[in-house]
Motif scaffolding. Structure first.
Motif, PDB file in Angstrom:
ATOM      1  N   ARG A  70       0.823  -1.211   0.000  1.00  0.00           N
ATOM      2  CA  ARG A  70       0.000   0.000   0.000  1.00  0.00           C
ATOM      3  C   ARG A  70       0.859   1.265   0.000  1.00  0.00           C
ATOM      4  NH1 ARG A  70      -5.091  -0.969   2.846  1.00  0.00           N
ATOM      5  NH2 ARG A  70      -4.798   0.900   4.060  1.00  0.00           N
ATOM      6  N   GLY A  71       1.996   1.251  -0.577  1.00  0.00           N
ATOM      7  CA  GLY A  71       2.812   2.473  -0.671  1.00  0.00           C
ATOM      8  C   GLY A  71       3.201   3.005   0.697  1.00  0.00           C
ATOM      9  N   GLY A  72       3.358   2.085   1.687  1.00  0.00           N
ATOM     10  CA  GLY A  72       3.783   2.506   3.021  1.00  0.00           C
ATOM     11  C   GLY A  72       2.644   3.046   3.866  1.00  0.00           C
ATOM     12  N   ARG A  73       1.448   2.943   3.393  1.00  0.00           N
ATOM     13  CA  ARG A  73       0.317   3.480   4.186  1.00  0.00           C
ATOM     14  C   ARG A  73      -0.172   2.411   5.146  1.00  0.00           C
ATOM     15  NH1 ARG A  73       0.265   4.975  -0.856  1.00  0.00           N
ATOM     16  NH2 ARG A  73       0.480   7.210  -1.273  1.00  0.00           N
TER      17      ARG A  73
END
Lengths: 108, 864
Positions: A70-73
Motif C-alpha cells: 500500500r505504498g507505506g500506508r
C-alpha cells in the motif's frame, strides 16, 4: 432505540468486522462481502458504513504497522465493541423470533 | 517498477479528503489498485478515479476553515512574549517608535482637548437650542455688512410684537468698558471689575446659576446689582448675608446687591463679574433707547418649535416697520448664540467662517502628526522584516494561518501604541499648563470618562493603522521561499516604503511653509507702519472728577516730566467704535451709503498719537469755533470724491461742519479689515478716554508721576492705565496663538519624520555594511560612500518638496485671504522650506552614513 439503529448494509459490514475479529480492514471486508453476496460492492460504501458505525460506537479502530504494501500506508483495523455485539445479538434474536412465528406455509 | 495510480485523481483526493481519514482511504484504494492493475492496468486506473469521485461526499470532505482552535490566553501569552523580545532586541527601533508614537499621541490628545473645548463653548445653556442673538445686515459701501449690535428698543419691541419670543434681553456688554475697568467699592475697598448692563430676564435666558436670589426677580429693581461669588468674596470677604448690601459704582451711583451667581464657566464666551439693570443705563446713556443708534446686543429665547426660517423672514423688515422708513438699510436676523463663537465671520452678509477654521486646521495637524508617527512604525517594521523571516517561516510551517499572524503583528503594534499612550499621557499632564498658557484656556486632563475613552480610542486607532501594513506584508510571505532564505523584495514593497517617507516629508514641508507664512504675516502686521505712533502711548478712562475737569487735568498732566503730550478721545484707535451713515456733501449721489467712522476727540489728540496732516491744519486753540470744523482721512475724501476738500462744508447729524484738514490714512482697526473713511471732530462732551504720550526710556518715572497726580486729583479711583500697543497686540491674539501652536506642532512633525528617516538610514547602512567594506577596499573614498548612501533619501525628499510646494502655496494663499493687508508670497518661502527639509534630512541620514563610511573595512568583512 433509534441511536442503535443498524441499516442492512451496515449489519453486513458489522458481521464481517465481527467475523474477522482483529483483522478486519477496508479491502478485506470488501473482498469477503463481494464473495458472499456475489456482486460488486464499492469500497467507499464500506468506508461510509464503518465511519458511521464507529460514530455510533459499534466498532473501534486502530492503525496497524507500516508495511511495504500500500505504498507505506498503514492499514486501519476495525474491532467490534460490546455495544456492537449487543446490537448484533439483538438484531439476530429479533429476526429469529419473528421467523419462528411463521406458520408452515406450503407453496405447492 | 511499481504501478502508479492516476496522479490527478490522487491529488484531488488529497485536496478534499479529511486528513484523519486520508491514510486509510488512500491505503485501501492503493491496495485495490494494485490488485486490479494485475488484471487490467487501464481498468484499474479508471476504477481508481471512479472510487475517488465516490469519496467526494460530506463524510469525507475536510473542513476548509483551516484555523484550529487555539486557547486564546496561551496565544496571547506567546504573542506578548515575542513582542517583548522584539522590543528588547531592536532597541533603536523600539525607542524611535515609542518616542514617535508618544509624541504623536500626545499632540493628538492636546489638540483633542483643545478642539473639544472649542466645540463646547457656549453650549452649556439650558435653552441653547432656542437661544438666539439678533444680528443686523446693513447695506453699506456697495455690499452687505454684518453687525452684531442692534438698537436697544429691539428687545422690548420683539417680545411685544412677536408671539414666538419667550424672553428677550438687551445687553450692554462689558467690552464697552474695556472689560475689567469699572470701579466698585464697599467702604474703603476699591475693586475694578467687568460688568454688563442686562435686561430683567437675563438669568432666564442664560444658565448662569444663582446662589442667592431668584432668577425672575434679581433684576426687577433698576437699582440692583448681581455679583459673582468671586467678586462677593473680594468685596465682602463672604458670600453670605450680602443681599441688600450697598455697593458704590464708579463712586457715583449706589446699587443694592440682589443676587449672587456662581463663577462664569471658562467655556462661556461671555465673561463678567457683575450685572446691572439695563433700565439704569437708559438713564445714564439715553441713546440706547433710540432706534437710530446701534450698540446694545439683543438676545432672545424662542418658544420651542418655532420655524426659524419663517421668523427670520418676518424679522427682515422689522426695522423698516418700526421706523416707518422704507429706505432703511438695516435687516435684522437671528443667529444661534452658541453658533457664534466658532462661526463668527461674515462676508457680504453670508456666514463664511471663524474659529471653526482653526479647529479644522488643528484637527488636520493632529491627524497628520499621528499618521507620520504611524508611518515610522510601518517603515521600520517592514524594513526589519528580513530579521523575522525565520520566525514567520517556522510559524507558517507549523501551521499558523495568515489570520493568526496578522493578529500577532497587529497585537504588537497595538501594544506599542498603548505603551506610547502611557508616555503620552504623562507628557500631556506635564505640558498642559504650558499649553494652556499658549492657548489661553483652562483645559484639564482628568480621569473623566470622555477624555480617557478618547485617548484609548486614539491609541487603538493609531495601533491598528501602524500595524495594518506590516501585518498584511509580513503575514503574506511564502514559507518555502523564506526558509530557503530568499526574500523577493518586490518593487511594490520598495515603492510603498519610499512613498510613505515621501508622504511624511510632504506633510512636514507643508507645515514648514505654513508656519513661515503665518509668522511673516503676523510680523508684518505688528511692524507695519500705522500712519500713527502707538509706541509709548497709554490710555485710561475718564472717570469721577476727570469728567468735569478734563482740560485742567490734561494741562496739569502735561507738566509732569516725561509726558510729551496728552489728549482726550472717544476713539480707541484699535477698533471700530462709532460710525454713521447719511452725511451730506456737495456732489453726493442720492443713494450713497458710505459709512464714516467717527473719532470724537479733544485738542492735541492728533498730535499726541502722531497722525500726519496731509493738507490743511489740525484743530488748534488759536482759532475760534473749532467745534464747527472737521478733519477727514484720505479714504473719506476719496470715497466722497471731493477735489478741493479744504474749506468746503458737510452736513451731518451734528450740524454743518467746515473741512479744515485732511489726515493721512492710518490703521485704526485690525489688519483683517480694509481702511475705512473716518473723520475727526472736537467733542465737548461724551469723551471717555485720555491718551498720554510718554517719553521713551522714562516710562517708569513718568508713570509713577502720573499715578501720584491722578490719585490725588481723582481720589478713590485707581490709576488703571493700559499701553495702546498691548491692546493692539491683543487684536491678533488668535493669530498669535495659532502661530505659536503651529510652530510647536511643526517642530514635532519634523522631529518624528526625522526619527523615522534616522531609523531607516540606520537599517539600510547596517545592511550594506559589507558592500561598503568592499567598496572601501577597492578604493572608494568616504565622500563617495556618503553620497551613495544619501542618494536614495535625497531623491525622496526632493520628490516630497515637489509635491508639497504647490499644495502649500494654495494653503498659504487661502489663509492670507482673510487679511485685507497681507504679505506677498515670495518664492524663497518655498525654496527655504524645501531647503530646510532637505538639510534636516541630510543631517539625520548623515549621522549614520558618515559613521558607516568611516568604518574600517576589516571590521565588517572579517566574519564569514
Amino acid at each position: 432505540m433509534i441511536e442503535h439503529s443498524l441499516g442492512e448494509f451496515e449489519e453486513l459490514v458489522l458481521l464481517m468486522v465481527a467475523a474477522f475479529h482483529d483483522k478486519a480492514y477496508g479491502v478485506l471486508i470488501l473482498e469477503n462481502l463481494e464473495e458472499k453476496l456475489g456482486k460488486k460492492v464499492n469500497i467507499s460504501a464500506i468506508h461510509v458504513a464503518l465511519k458511521r458505525m464507529e460514530h455510533k460506537g459499534f466498532v473501534t479502530s486502530g492503525y496497524g504497522g507500516i508495511t511495504k504494501e500500500r505504498g507505506g500506508r498503514r492499514k486501519k483495523f476495525y474491532v467490534i465493541t460490546a455495544l456492537g455485539k449487543k446490537v448484533l445479538d439483538h438484531q439476530y434474536a429479533l429476526r429469529t423470533s419473528i421467523y419462528q412465528q411463521i406458520p408452515k406455509i406450503s407453496f405447492g | 517498477m511499481k504501478p502508479h495510480p492516476p496522479k490527478y485523481a490522487l491529488e484531488f483526493l488529497r485536496w478534499f479528503c479529511r486528513e484523519d481519514y486520508l491514510e486509510e482511504v488512500e491505503g485501501d484504494l492503493m491496495e485495490l489498485y494494485d490488485k486490479y492493475y494485475k488484471q487490467s492496468p487501464a481498468r484499474a486506473k479508471w476504477k481508481f478515479t471512479w472510487n475517488v469521485i465516490l469519496y467526494f461526499r460530506p463524510e469525507f470532505i475536510k473542513s476548509f476553515n483551516s484555523d484550529q482552535y487555539i486557547s486564546p490566553t496561551a496565544m496571547f501569552r506567546h504573542n506578548f512574549l515575542l513582542t517583548y523580545r522584539t522590543f528588547k532586541r531592536y532597541k533603536t527601533s523600539f525607542f524611535i517608535n515609542l518616542v514617535g508614537l508618544s509624541c504623536g499621541i500626545a499632540c493628538a490628545l492636546l489638540i483633542y482637548l483643545w478642539v473639544n473645548h472649542e466645540l463646547d463653548v457656549d453650549k452649556f445653556h439650558e435653552k441653547d437650542a432656542w437661544l438666539y442673538q439678533v444680528m443686523e445686515n446693513w447695506e453699506a459701501d456697495g455690499g452687505i455688512r454684518t453687525e452684531f449690535a442692534t438698537s436697544g428698543p429691539m428687545a422690548e419691541a420683539l417680545i411685544e410684537e412677536m408671539p414666538e419670543v419667550e424672553y428677550t434681553t438687551a445687553v450692554a456688554p462689558s467690552s464697552w468698558y474695556g472689560f475689567s475697568r469699572l470701579s466698585l467699592s464697599v467702604g474703603e475697598k476699591n475693586i475694578k471689575a467687568a460688568g454688563q448692563y442686562v435686561g430683567k430676564d437675563y438669568f432666564n435666558i442664560f444658565s448662569y446659576p444663582l446662589i442667592y436670589g431668584n432668577k425672575n426677580e434679581v433684576l426687577s429693581d433698576k437699582n440692583s446689582i448681581v455679583i459673582s461669588e468671586k467678586l462677593a468674596m473680594k468685596l465682602f470677604n463672604t458670600t453670605e448675608d450680602i443681599i441688600g448690601k450697598v455697593v458704590a459704582f464708579q463712586h457715583e451711583q449706589e446699587f443694592m446687591v440682589s443676587g449672587v451667581f456662581k463663577g462664569i464657566p471658562h467655556y462661556s464666551s461671555t465673561q463678567f463679574d457683575f450685572v446691572l439693570s439695563f433700565e439704569i443705563l437708559k438713564e445714564t446713556r439715553p441713546w440706547v433707547t433710540s432706534w437710530g443708534s446701534t450698540g446694545p446686543l439683543v438676545y432672545l429665547v424662542l418658544k420651542e418649535g418655532t420655524d426659524i426660517q419663517q421668523f427670520n423672514d418676518k424679522l427682515k423688515g422689522f426695522i423698516k416697520k418700526v421706523k416707518h422708513d422704507e429706505n432703511n438699510s438695516r435687516m435684522p436676523f437671528l443667529q444661534r448664540y452658541s453658533h457664534h463663537y466658532l462661526h463668527g465671520t461674515y462676508e457680504n452678509g453670508v456666514q463664511t467662517g471663524g474659529r471653526i477654521e482653526y479647529v479644522r486646521l488643528f484637527s488636520f495637524i493632529a491627524i497628520s502628526i499621528l499618521l507620520i508617527a504611524c508611518i515610522n512604525f510601518m517603515n521600520l517594521s517592514t524594513a526589519r522584516a528580513s530579521r523575522r523571516l525565520k520566525e514567520i517561516g517556522i510559524k507558517k510551517v507549523v501551521g499558523a494561518g495568515r489570520k493568526t499572524l496578522i493578529f500577532q503583528y497587529m497585537g504588537e503594534s497595538i501594544l506599542m501604541a498603548f505603551f506610547s499612550l502611557i508616555l503620552a499621557m504623562l507628557v500631556v499632564i506635564l505640558f498642559l499648563p504650558h499649553f494652556n498658557q499658549i492657548t489661553g484656556k483652562e483645559l484639564t486632563f482628568g480621569l473623566e470618562q470622555k477624555p480617557i475613552v478618547s485617548a484609548l480610542l486614539i491609541a487603538f486607532c493609531s495601533g491598528v493603522i501602524a500595524g495594518s501594513y506590516p501585518a498584511l506584508y509580513l503575514s503574506g510571505f511564502k514559507p518555502l521561499g523564506i526558509l530557503k532564505g530568499k526574500l523577493n523584495a518586490s518593487v511594490w514593497e520598495f515603492w510603498t516604503r519610499q512613498g510613505l517617507v515621501v508622504f511624511q516629508f510632504t506633510i512636514s514641508i507643508i507645515l514648514i511653509v505654513s508656519v513661515w507664512v503665518v509668522h511673516r504675516q503676523i510680523e508684518f502686521v505688528q511692524r507695519q507702519s500705522f500712519g500713527y505712533d502707538r509706541e509709548n502711548v497709554i490710555w485710561f478712562d475718564i472717570e469721577g472728577r476727570l469728567k468735569e475737569n478734563t482740560d485742567t487735568f490734561l494741562s496739569e498732566a502735561k507738566k509732569i516730566p516725561g509726558v510729551i503730550n496728552a489728549a482726550a478721545t472717544s476713539h480707541s484707535m484699535i477698533k471700530h467704535n462709532w460710525s454713521m451713515q447719511g452725511m451730506e456733501w456737495e456732489g453726493r449721489s442720492p443713494d450713497d451709503k458710505t459709512t464714516f467712522q467717527i473719532a470724537g476727540v479733544g485738542y492735541d489728540f492728533i498730535e499726541t498719537i502722531g497722525v500726519e496732516i496731509k493738507e490743511g491744519r489740525s484743530f488748534s486753540r488759536d482759532f475760534g469755533a473749532e467745534s464747527e470744523k472737521i478733519i477727514f482721512n484720505e479714504a473719506a475724501i476719496e470715497a466722497m470724491g471731493l477735489k478741493n476738500p479744504i474749506g468746503s462744508t458737510v452736513n451731518l447729524f451734528m450740524g454743518k461742519k467746515e473741512i479744515i484738514g485732511v489726515a493721512k490714512n492710518f490703521h485704526f482697526e485690525s489688519f483683517h479689515k480694509e481702511l475705512k473713511p473716518l473723520f475727526f471732530v472736537l467733542l465737548p462732551h461724551g469723551i471717555n478716554k485720555i491718551m498720554v504720550k510718554i517719553e521713551a526710556g522714562k516710562e517708569k518715572e513718568t508713570l509713577e508721576g502720573l499715578r501720584n497726580f491722578y490719585e490725588t486729583y481723582n481720589q478713590g479711583f485707581i490709576f488703571d492705565y493700559r499701553f495702546l500697543d498691548d491692546d493692539y497686540q491683543a487684536l491678533y491674539v488668535v493669530e498669535q496663538r495659532v502661530s505659536t501652536l503651529a510652530e510647536y506642532f511643526t517642530g514635532i512633525a519634523i522631529l518624528i519624520s526625522c526619527l523615522g528617516l534616522f531609523g531607516l538610514a540606520t537599517f539600510t547602512t547596517e545592511r550594506r555594511l559589507k558592500e561598503i567594506g568592499i567598496r572601501k577596499i577597492l578604493g572608494s573614498g568616504e565622500f563617495r560612500i556618503v553620497h551613495l548612501l544619501s542618494g536614495d533619501f535625497t531623491k525622496m525628499v526632493l520628490l516630497a518638496i515637489l509635491i508639497a510646494l504647490p499644495l502649500s502655496y494654495f494653503i498659504a494663499t487661502w489663509w492670507l485671504e482673510s487679511f485685507a493687508y497681507r504679505i506677498g508670497l515670495k518664492w524663497w518661502f518655498f525654496m527655504g522650506a524645501g531647503s530646510i527639509a532637505l538639510l534636516i534630512a541630510w543631517f539625520t541620514v548623515g549621522l549614520q552614513t558618515v559613521k558607516a563610511a568611516r568604518i574600517n573595512p576589516i571590521d565588517c568583512l572579517k566574519d564569514e
